[in-house]
Design a protein around this motif. Structure first.
Motif, PDB file in Angstrom:
ATOM      1  N   THR A 268       0.846  -1.186   0.000  1.00 17.22           N
ATOM      2  CA  THR A 268       0.000   0.000   0.000  1.00 17.22           C
ATOM      3  C   THR A 268       0.881   1.235   0.000  1.00 17.22           C
ATOM      4  O   THR A 268       1.935   1.256   0.656  1.00 17.22           O
ATOM      5  N   GLU A 269       0.468   2.242  -0.757  1.00 19.01           N
ATOM      6  CA  GLU A 269       1.288   3.451  -0.861  1.00 19.01           C
ATOM      7  C   GLU A 269       1.369   4.186   0.477  1.00 19.01           C
ATOM      8  O   GLU A 269       2.410   4.730   0.836  1.00 19.01           O
ATOM      9  N   ASP A 270       0.260   4.236   1.197  1.00 19.41           N
ATOM     10  CA  ASP A 270       0.223   4.887   2.509  1.00 19.41           C
ATOM     11  C   ASP A 270       0.133   3.816   3.590  1.00 19.41           C
ATOM     12  O   ASP A 270      -0.662   2.876   3.471  1.00 19.41           O
ATOM     13  N   LYS A 271       0.913   3.968   4.645  1.00 22.89           N
ATOM     14  CA  LYS A 271       0.896   2.985   5.740  1.00 22.89           C
ATOM     15  C   LYS A 271      -0.512   2.913   6.338  1.00 22.89           C
ATOM     16  O   LYS A 271      -1.212   3.924   6.471  1.00 22.89           O
ATOM     17  N   LEU A 272      -0.928   1.710   6.683  1.00 24.46           N
ATOM     18  CA  LEU A 272      -2.247   1.515   7.267  1.00 24.46           C
ATOM     19  C   LEU A 272      -2.250   1.939   8.735  1.00 24.46           C
ATOM     20  O   LEU A 272      -1.295   1.672   9.473  1.00 24.46           O
ATOM     21  N   ALA A 273      -3.327   2.590   9.152  1.00 20.89           N
ATOM     22  CA  ALA A 273      -3.423   3.083  10.529  1.00 20.89           C
ATOM     23  C   ALA A 273      -3.319   1.952  11.546  1.00 20.89           C
ATOM     24  O   ALA A 273      -2.767   2.136  12.634  1.00 20.89           O
TER      25      ALA A 273
END
Length: 371
Positions: A268-273
């Protein structure tokens, strides 16, 4: 945003022309040369005529778009809409469609029914949808797994894929690489070292979406002599990894919950919360792999009236923007979005091209197969 009709555009163009003409006349009056005034006025008149002509050319397209929007705003379903799942109750797409129907009730009085017709990698459900009238009252809920299955089994894509209009891509369940919780592998670099000389990976069926994702990971990471051992189901494969029968598996972030597993990288491009400390592929220099995911979306039979499609897409807009929807899937580490037909179908075309290339390279499908 309010649409501007063709008639309004033409009025605006003529008004603009009149103002330009007036400006040209005033400029001419302030000049000592009458010939300059004549030239300016002539040029202004020509510009006005060009602008008006452009407005006439653009008007039909704007008028058509406005007519479509008006038709969609007045169209309402007169019978229940059935969303057909290819998975059994409780599967990922089943959860998504039932949540969709629940939240959609906030925005429409239409009845939305969720049904399940599992079998043959989604072909059974697709065949059912294609057997119905192209009226939009039967919607297929599909995933990238359907595309993988159809390509791996050399099915007729013109029928099973392009017999449908893929109208909304609504979410992505990121792929991840998982290992046993007690494994010494904690990063992509550790994994590459552990895979030197050959490795065994456990997963669902050969040719399935997760197997093909694994093949894409291996190719990009330079992992050689890896073996995919298929199990009857994903959970069985994960148990095999926990039991030491394989070095790793490919799945989705939620698969580690309640199991003695850990994700070492999430695509995923943005880290998962929910997993802020788990790396993505970009952290190891393989950013392109962060684009791989298990998408989920909706399709209708080709030939479905445009006004129905626009109505359904408008409903999807409302549901996907709903805070409850976003919160529900964020807690499951699923990325929600809303990609319409053109973008969605390009994603599918790219999936098909990638899968055909990979499977031909491994001689798992006929060299002459093109879909």
């Amino acid at each position: 945003m309010k649409r501007i009709s063709g008639k309004t555009l033409k009025k605006g163009a003529l008004l603009c022309a009149m103002l330009l003409a007036a400006s040209g006349i005033l400029t001419a009056c302030g000049s000592s040369s009458s010939s300059t005034a004549s030239t300016t006025a002539a040029a202004t008149t020509a510009a006005a005529e060009t602008t008006a002509a452009a407005a006439e050319t653009e008007a039909p397209a704007e008028t058509e778009a406005a007519a479509e929007a008006e038709a969609a705003s007045t169209w309402e379903p007169t019978q229940p809409i059935t969303i057909m799942n290819y998975v059994a109750a409780g599967g990922g797409m089943d959860v998504a469609t039932r949540k969709f129907a629940e939240i959609a009730a906030k925005y429409t009085d239409a009845t939305i029914v969720v049904d399940n017709t599992p079998g043959a990698g989604g072909m059974t459900a697709i065949e059912y949808v294609l057997s119905q009238e192209a009226d939009g009252y039967t919607v297929f809920a599909g995933t990238v797994s359907n595309i993988a299955y159809l390509v791996a089994n050399e099915e007729d894509l013109d029928y099973y894929v392009w017999g449908l209009d893929w109208i909304d891509d609504i979410m992505a369940d990121p792929y991840c690489i998982m290992v046993s919780s007690d494994s010494e592998i904690s990063s992509v670099e550790d994994l590459l070292a552990a895979c030197e000389g050959g490795s065994v990976w456990c997963g669902p069926s050969t040719g399935g979406a997760k197997h093909l994702a694994a093949l894409q990971f291996w190719n990009a990471l330079g992992i050689e002599d890896a073996t995919w051992v298929p199990f009857e189901s994903g959970p069985e494969a994960l148990l095999a990894v926990i039991g030491g029968q394989g070095i790793a598996s490919v799945g989705n972030p939620g698969d580690v919950e309640g199991r003695d597993l850990k994700s070492i990288v999430i695509a995923t491009e943005d880290k998962l919360a929910n997993y802020p400390d788990v790396a993505n592929f970009a952290d190891s220099g393989y950013a392109a792999l962060d684009e791989l995911n298990m998408w989920r979306g909706f399709a209708v039979k080709d030939g479905t009236p445009e006004e129905m499609i626009v109505w359904f897409q408008n409903l999807v807009d409302q549901v996907t923007a709903d805070e409850e929807w976003q919160q529900f899937f964020s807690e499951k580490s699923i990325v929600v979005f809303n990609k319409k037909t053109d973008e969605f179908e390009q994603i599918i075309k790219d999936n098909i091209a990638d899968y055909i290339d990979i499977l031909k390279g491994l001689e798992l499908i006929d060299a002459g197969y093109e879909g």
